[in-house]
Every structure is written in C-alpha cells, then in structure tokens.
Write a protein that holds these residues in place. Sequence first.
Motif, mmCIF file in Angstrom:
data_model
loop_
_atom_site.group_PDB
_atom_site.id
_atom_site.type_symbol
_atom_site.label_atom_id
_atom_site.label_comp_id
_atom_site.label_asym_id
_atom_site.label_seq_id
_atom_site.Cartn_x
_atom_site.Cartn_y
_atom_site.Cartn_z
ATOM 1 N N ARG A 1 0.922 -1.158 -0.081
ATOM 2 C CA ARG A 1 0.055 -0.001 -0.333
ATOM 3 C C ARG A 1 0.821 1.378 -0.050
ATOM 4 N NH1 ARG A 1 -4.422 -0.857 5.042
ATOM 5 N NH2 ARG A 1 -5.188 -2.965 4.299
ATOM 6 N N PRO A 2 0.430 2.326 -0.645
ATOM 7 C CA PRO A 2 1.132 3.598 -0.395
ATOM 8 C C PRO A 2 0.952 4.034 1.184
ATOM 9 C CG PRO A 2 -0.865 3.838 -1.876
ATOM 10 C CD PRO A 2 -0.657 2.298 -1.418
ATOM 11 N N ALA A 3 2.155 4.831 1.438
ATOM 12 C CA ALA A 3 2.117 5.004 3.044
ATOM 13 C C ALA A 3 1.426 6.403 3.109
ATOM 14 C CB ALA A 3 3.534 5.222 3.334
ATOM 15 N N LEU A 4 0.154 6.486 2.875
ATOM 16 C CA LEU A 4 -0.949 7.489 2.891
ATOM 17 C C LEU A 4 -1.543 7.222 4.247
ATOM 18 C CD1 LEU A 4 -2.302 10.111 1.963
ATOM 19 C CD2 LEU A 4 -3.696 8.637 0.875
ATOM 20 N N TRP B 1 -0.601 -11.728 11.438
ATOM 21 C CA TRP B 1 -0.588 -10.869 10.336
ATOM 22 C C TRP B 1 0.877 -10.372 10.530
ATOM 23 C CZ3 TRP B 1 0.181 -6.204 12.850
ATOM 24 C CH2 TRP B 1 -0.420 -6.098 13.933
ATOM 25 N N VAL B 2 1.546 -9.601 9.550
ATOM 26 C CA VAL B 2 2.823 -8.738 9.751
ATOM 27 C C VAL B 2 2.599 -7.773 8.788
ATOM 28 C CG1 VAL B 2 5.225 -8.951 9.030
ATOM 29 C CG2 VAL B 2 4.428 -10.615 10.504
ATOM 30 N N ILE B 3 3.043 -6.404 9.516
ATOM 31 C CA ILE B 3 2.928 -5.205 8.659
ATOM 32 C C ILE B 3 4.309 -4.679 8.652
ATOM 33 C CG2 ILE B 3 2.271 -2.844 8.705
ATOM 34 C CD1 ILE B 3 -0.383 -3.826 9.929
ATOM 35 N N HIS B 4 4.842 -4.204 7.444
ATOM 36 C CA HIS B 4 6.088 -3.578 7.367
ATOM 37 C C HIS B 4 5.738 -1.925 7.306
ATOM 38 C CE1 HIS B 4 8.066 -7.532 6.501
ATOM 39 N NE2 HIS B 4 9.089 -6.878 6.801
ATOM 40 N N TYR B 5 6.107 -1.233 8.273
ATOM 41 C CA TYR B 5 5.689 0.133 8.126
ATOM 42 C C TYR B 5 6.592 1.014 7.299
ATOM 43 C CZ TYR B 5 5.028 4.810 10.524
ATOM 44 O OH TYR B 5 4.482 6.110 10.644
ATOM 45 N N ASN B 6 7.948 0.269 7.225
ATOM 46 C CA ASN B 6 8.532 1.079 6.084
ATOM 47 C C ASN B 6 9.339 0.066 5.193
ATOM 48 O OD1 ASN B 6 9.618 2.058 9.055
ATOM 49 N ND2 ASN B 6 9.414 3.860 7.550
ATOM 50 N N LEU B 7 9.600 0.289 3.834
ATOM 51 C CA LEU B 7 10.128 -0.562 2.955
ATOM 52 C C LEU B 7 11.573 -1.329 3.469
ATOM 53 C CD1 LEU B 7 9.847 -0.972 -0.086
ATOM 54 C CD2 LEU B 7 11.767 0.516 -0.418
ATOM 55 N N PRO B 8 11.497 -2.491 3.416
ATOM 56 C CA PRO B 8 12.555 -3.401 4.035
ATOM 57 C C PRO B 8 13.881 -3.028 2.861
ATOM 58 C CG PRO B 8 10.725 -4.770 3.909
ATOM 59 C CD PRO B 8 10.392 -3.453 3.158
ATOM 60 N N LYS B 9 15.014 -3.525 3.496
ATOM 61 C CA LYS B 9 16.356 -3.323 2.858
ATOM 62 C C LYS B 9 16.649 -4.175 1.816
ATOM 63 C CE LYS B 9 18.375 -1.562 6.975
ATOM 64 N NZ LYS B 9 19.366 -1.812 8.285
ATOM 65 N N ASN B 10 15.877 -5.229 1.911
ATOM 66 C CA ASN B 10 16.045 -6.283 0.871
ATOM 67 C C ASN B 10 15.102 -7.488 0.792
ATOM 68 O OD1 ASN B 10 17.272 -8.400 2.926
ATOM 69 N ND2 ASN B 10 18.970 -7.273 2.935
ATOM 70 N N PHE C 1 3.917 -1.072 3.543
ATOM 71 C CA PHE C 1 3.697 0.150 3.203
ATOM 72 C C PHE C 1 5.093 0.743 2.449
ATOM 73 C CE2 PHE C 1 0.784 -0.074 6.644
ATOM 74 C CZ PHE C 1 -0.503 0.364 6.018
ATOM 75 N N GLU C 2 4.844 1.437 1.360
ATOM 76 C CA GLU C 2 5.907 2.062 0.599
ATOM 77 C C GLU C 2 5.871 3.850 0.567
ATOM 78 O OE1 GLU C 2 7.858 1.751 -3.893
ATOM 79 O OE2 GLU C 2 6.157 1.328 -3.529
ATOM 80 N N SER C 3 6.725 4.092 0.825
ATOM 81 C CA SER C 3 6.823 5.737 0.341
ATOM 82 C C SER C 3 8.132 6.246 -0.012
ATOM 83 C CB SER C 3 6.640 6.574 1.945
ATOM 84 O OG SER C 3 8.053 6.436 2.637
ATOM 85 N N TYR C 4 7.938 7.341 -0.881
ATOM 86 C CA TYR C 4 9.157 7.993 -1.502
ATOM 87 C C TYR C 4 10.282 8.074 -0.232
ATOM 88 C CZ TYR C 4 11.999 11.356 -4.086
ATOM 89 O OH TYR C 4 12.749 12.092 -4.610
ATOM 90 N N GLY C 5 9.806 8.761 0.715
ATOM 91 C CA GLY C 5 10.894 9.060 1.888
ATOM 92 C C GLY C 5 11.593 8.127 2.293
ATOM 93 N N ASP C 6 10.902 6.748 2.669
ATOM 94 C CA ASP C 6 11.896 5.513 3.150
ATOM 95 C C ASP C 6 12.700 5.034 2.050
ATOM 96 O OD1 ASP C 6 9.919 5.508 5.108
ATOM 97 O OD2 ASP C 6 8.813 3.833 4.293
ATOM 98 N N GLN D 1 11.511 -2.710 -6.639
ATOM 99 C CA GLN D 1 10.805 -3.330 -7.942
ATOM 100 C C GLN D 1 9.673 -4.171 -7.784
ATOM 101 O OE1 GLN D 1 14.011 -5.107 -9.939
ATOM 102 N NE2 GLN D 1 15.196 -3.118 -10.828
ATOM 103 N N TYR D 2 9.939 -4.942 -6.488
ATOM 104 C CA TYR D 2 8.783 -5.902 -5.911
ATOM 105 C C TYR D 2 7.750 -5.020 -5.423
ATOM 106 C CZ TYR D 2 6.430 -8.349 -2.635
ATOM 107 O OH TYR D 2 5.325 -9.044 -1.803
ATOM 108 N N ALA D 3 8.065 -3.790 -4.762
ATOM 109 C CA ALA D 3 6.860 -2.987 -4.331
ATOM 110 C C ALA D 3 6.110 -2.309 -5.220
ATOM 111 C CB ALA D 3 7.597 -1.988 -3.297
#
Length: 702
Positions: free
Chosen positions: A209-212, A298-307, A330-335, A361-363
Amino acid sequence: MTTEILQAKLKENFGFEKFRPNQEDIINCILSGQDTLAIMPTGGGKSICFQLPALVLPGITIVISPLIALMKDQVDSLKTNGIAACFINSSQSNDEQELHIQNLKDNKVKLVYVAPESLSYLENAFSQITVSLIAIDEAHCISSWGHDFRPAYTNLGYLKNRFPSTPILALTATADKATRTDITEQLNLVNPITFIASFDRKNLSLEVRPALDRVKQIIDFIKDKPNECGIVYCLSRKTTEELSEKLQKNGINAKAYHAGLDSKLRSNTQDEFINDECQVVCATIAFGMGIDKSNVRWVIHYNLPKNIEGYYQEIGRAGRDGLPSETVLFESYGDMIQLQKFASEGLNAEVQLAKLERMKQYADALSCRRKILLSYFGELVTENCGNCDICKNPPAFFDGTIIAQKALSAVIRLQESEALPVIVDFLRGSKNTSIYDKGYQNLKTYAVGADISWYDWNQYLIQLINLGYCEIAFHQQNKIKLTPFAKKVLFEGEKVQLTTVQKISKEKPEIKEKPSRTAANSLFETLRKLRSEIAKQEEVPAYIIFNDATLKQLEAERPMSDEEFLNIDGVGRAKLEKYGDVFIKAIIEFQKNKTVRAKKEGSTYKETLEMYQSGLSVEAIAAKRNLGLSTITSHLAKLYSDGHPIDFSSYITAEEISKIAEAKIKLESPNALKPYFDYFEEQIGYDKIRIGLAMIEKEAQN
C-alpha cells in the motif's frame, strides 16, 4: 526405514498425519548417514527433520541454534509431546548444566540444544556419550556471504573432524548459491545432498500500500482483528516507540521492541507476545528470530525493507500453523531516500544498493507479487497466485501520455535540479517558498497540472521513474533527471500507459456484511480459552499445547472419543493422554449448551433458514447471528439434506462437487471430513466438503 514406520512415528510423537514436502526425504538421507543441507522456508517444518530422526537413532542428537528463546520453546514443545529433551546455555547455573550433562551420559535425553558459544560445556561429555546426529540451525550464520553473520559459527567446522562418522544436517530458511557453497565448505560437509523446498507460502496474502496516513490504516487494520496478534516492523527504534504509543492511545495492546531497550523489558515484551498477553509488537528487524509462535496472523512493514531476503524472513513470522494470514507493506518515497542513504554509506554498498533496488521493484510491481518473490529465490512459476493485491485487484491502465509530457517538461523547466516534492509543487502551482524563492512561478509550465491532486502527481511521477523515463540521482540530493527514453515521449510521439492511482478508502465497511472471524460464543473461542488456562498452569506458550490449526480442526470435527481425538492433526499419543479428556469434555459441554440455547431461542436451524429465505448471504447470516461461517454452512447443509431448497451454486462449483464425489469413492466414504481435506491437499475447505457431501447424498436419495 519404510514410509509406514516413519509416518507412524510422526503421528504418535508429533500428531501429524503426513509429512510436508521434502521432510521424509531429508529424514531418510540422515538415517542413511549422509551429510545434508536443507533450505526450507520459515514455517516449512525444519524441526521435524532432526527431531524425528533423533527418536530413531540410538544416541544423542545435538542441535546447535543461535537463539536461546527458541531453544526453550522447542524443548517445551518436545516435552509436551512426551520426548526427553534439554538445552544448555549460559543462562543456566552450573548445577543446572551439570544435571543436564549427567542426564545425557545416562541416556535419559534424546535431544540437547546448545548455542554455538556453549558447545564447550559438552566437551568433557563427548567421550561418554554417543552422538548420532548434529543439526545446525540458522546455518547461513556460518557464511561470510550470509545476511546474519555470527562469528561463533565459524568454529563449527571442527565438528566433522571430531565426529567423522556422524551425519551433519545444516538448515536455513534463505541461502543463495554462494551461501550454500560457503556453508558446505565451512562445515566440512562430505558430499552433502542438498534439498531446496518451495518458498511458496500459499497461506500468506501479499499486499503493498502507499504510505498515505499509514498510522490510521494500521489502527483500522488491527481493530478489524481484535483477537489476532501480529508484528509491525519499523525501520528505526524511534518509530517503534512512537507507533506503539499511538496504538495504545487507540485501545490496542501494543509494545515496542528494539535493541536499545533494557534487556529485561525486551524479554518481558517477547514473553507477553508469545503467551498471547500482548496483541501487537512494534519492532525493528531484531524481533522474531527466536520466536516459534505459530499463531501470528499478520505482519505489517511500516517501512520498505532493505532487501527481499529480510522481507521474506519477516513475513514468514506469520501463519506458521498454515492458516490464512496477511502481510502488508507500506511504501513511501521518503523511505526509499533514507534507505538509499544508509546503503550507500555502509559496507558492500554496491551490493546493498542493488538489493534495495530489487526490493523497490517488488513493491512497485504491477504483476503477481508471489511470482516475483519466488523468482528471486530461483523458483519459477507460471500461474498467478490469486492471493496478492495485484491478482485480486488488477491495475487499470489508461493513456497517460499528456500527464507524462507535463511531468517530464516540468523536470526540464526546472533544469533537472529539483527533487520530486518540488516538481509536484511546481506542477500543482503551489505558492510556497520552495517555488517563489527561486522564481519558478514565472516559468512557462508553472501550474500546468493544477487539476491533479498532490498525491496523484506524486504517484504518477513514481510510475514514470519505474518505467524508466526519469531517475533519482541519489548522490545529488535526490534530484530527478531525465533518461534518454524521455525524448521518445516528448519529441517522438511515444505513448505512455499509466495505472489509475488507488485511493485508500476512508469509509469503514458495514459490520453487518462482514462476518466475525472468531465469534465470541464459538467452539474455537471456547477451546482457545481452555488452551490459554492450561498454558498458564504449565508455564508454556499457548501454541505449544495446540496451535490454531488444530483448534480449528477440533471445531470442525468435534471429536467426542479418544479415537476421534487422536485423528486430529497435531494430536499425538502423549497429547491425547495429557489433554484429551479435558478438551473432549469441553466439546461435549459446548454441544450440550448449544442444544439448550437452541431450545430456549427456538430452532437454530429454523432461524438460519428464515434469514436465508429473506435473501441474506451466508456471510451476512454469520455476522448477524454472531456465529462462525462454518456453523452457518453446516446449518445450510443440514437444511438441504432435510429437503429445503438451498442454492449452493455461488458457493461451490460443479467441478468441486465432482472432485468430492470422486474422493468419496476413493476414500471409501470416511465418516470424518479430515481425510477429504488431506486428499485435496487443503485446496478444498471443510465447509465446501460438508456442502458437497450433503448435495451428493441428497442426489443419491433421489
């Protein structure tokens, strides 16, 4: 050893009717004395691969694990199954260690768990015990190529020299070719046979999801699952604390976990989570490695993982019992900007940046996420999974050429000297200092995109970056630059296909149309409370008594005798003797109370029938009556058998009915549903099997 003997031991000691993929082959390989390397995903059943051989082999099995908490859980679980096991590590007193070592010498224990740093404790005992198998868990830690290097593992190569005739089993969840080769060489394995299990965890749904307004999204997500526990992974320690505090203020039992906290506080948080006393843990990636908790839903990623390796390990904490579980990223440009900075400043920057790019690329993918994830680990599949956000809601494309031209022209007007937020402000005609201080309001294309929202422009520009028309110059304060492909759009008439920006709904779904996942008065909830009471008495995590999948099957099958109870997956002889009576009594009592309730309220079947005849869906009836979906489908199946006209065409296909009829013949009409469920490899659920059988029997009567 024959399959029949191994399966009998699997059921008697661990309660499982059949092996998971690769387990039996790995076990036979070990029993033949062969060194083995097993790559199996988190939740794939690695433990059985050394625990079952330990019962067959004459001597002791040594299990080397880096995780003290996991050792304790596995030993508790083995003891619950009636298997003698212990662990030895630095957390114990000298007297405790000596007692365990004496038990090893006296052959009173079949498995001993040790950390690599604690192997020295056993050195004096080695000459007095027979070591039949050495299992090395988290074996990637030995490799300099691995993503979780641990120095003490580098000394384990001596074990093969110390015990040349003893088979060694190395296990890990993720290892590429370089890491696999390194593990083999470092451990001095002799011609090891390598098994690589499928990385496909079909029970995990995948969503990006977008981090809105992600905090609100997370709160809504968790409140929709009041009885389900989960993990929120965050990039920084500060975020874990801020997020857990916000969740607490919204009535959610959440706690922070990171390496900077007091060790006692961290340990308490982990214990509370394992024992179902804490619903949510907001954590850095340090959390979860030592947890064998099977009912993380469930598992949520608040930020984009490193790999992708780390992402896969972390989502693997969910659904280890095989039940449906959710993952949200959640994916954001800032992350991305922050992670890019971290990677470029760290060791092996080129490799880390490449892995981060693959994660992005996955996100950003517009095709089946599971196919991308599996291909990363070298597993190619042709079918879409049907259980990711892309498969469930394929993106809608439109001709975005004009939008692309406006955006790329803006980049040119700003002389490729600005980052994405300023470009969006320029397109939108914003009147802020980042625009006016540089006189951008006087440029020709200023405000050319004022009719498009800031959020939409942001997403369109990210799509153009992903399509390769422009790129982020991370080494130049994240300025957006055009690529040679941009010329084709601006000057050569190339068309650009963009996807419609997905909006995050602010409206909550109507509760009446959404069934409760676990009705308060359901048998599952009754058994869950009983399990919790027993776990507290025995001071072990609840899932060690029985996992959620076993409770779900108990709810579906409702065994009322020892023989029926033993047929449940997850029930072995020891657990039958230990817990059978109390759980069977609870099931019988629930059935009696249900009958009493039905008499007081009128026929429960009649009530379901009236709601069905009024036009309500199965889901709506379950929600309105506060009953489980399986209960309502069993009502409808019974009503159908009694002659009421129930239309199941929207619930079960003719092909599925045909398959159930074929299974009925092949299985010789078993009384229980579990044999059908196993026959279909869990691809047709209990509810459909129950309905299909009712339809088949009704047709036979006619």
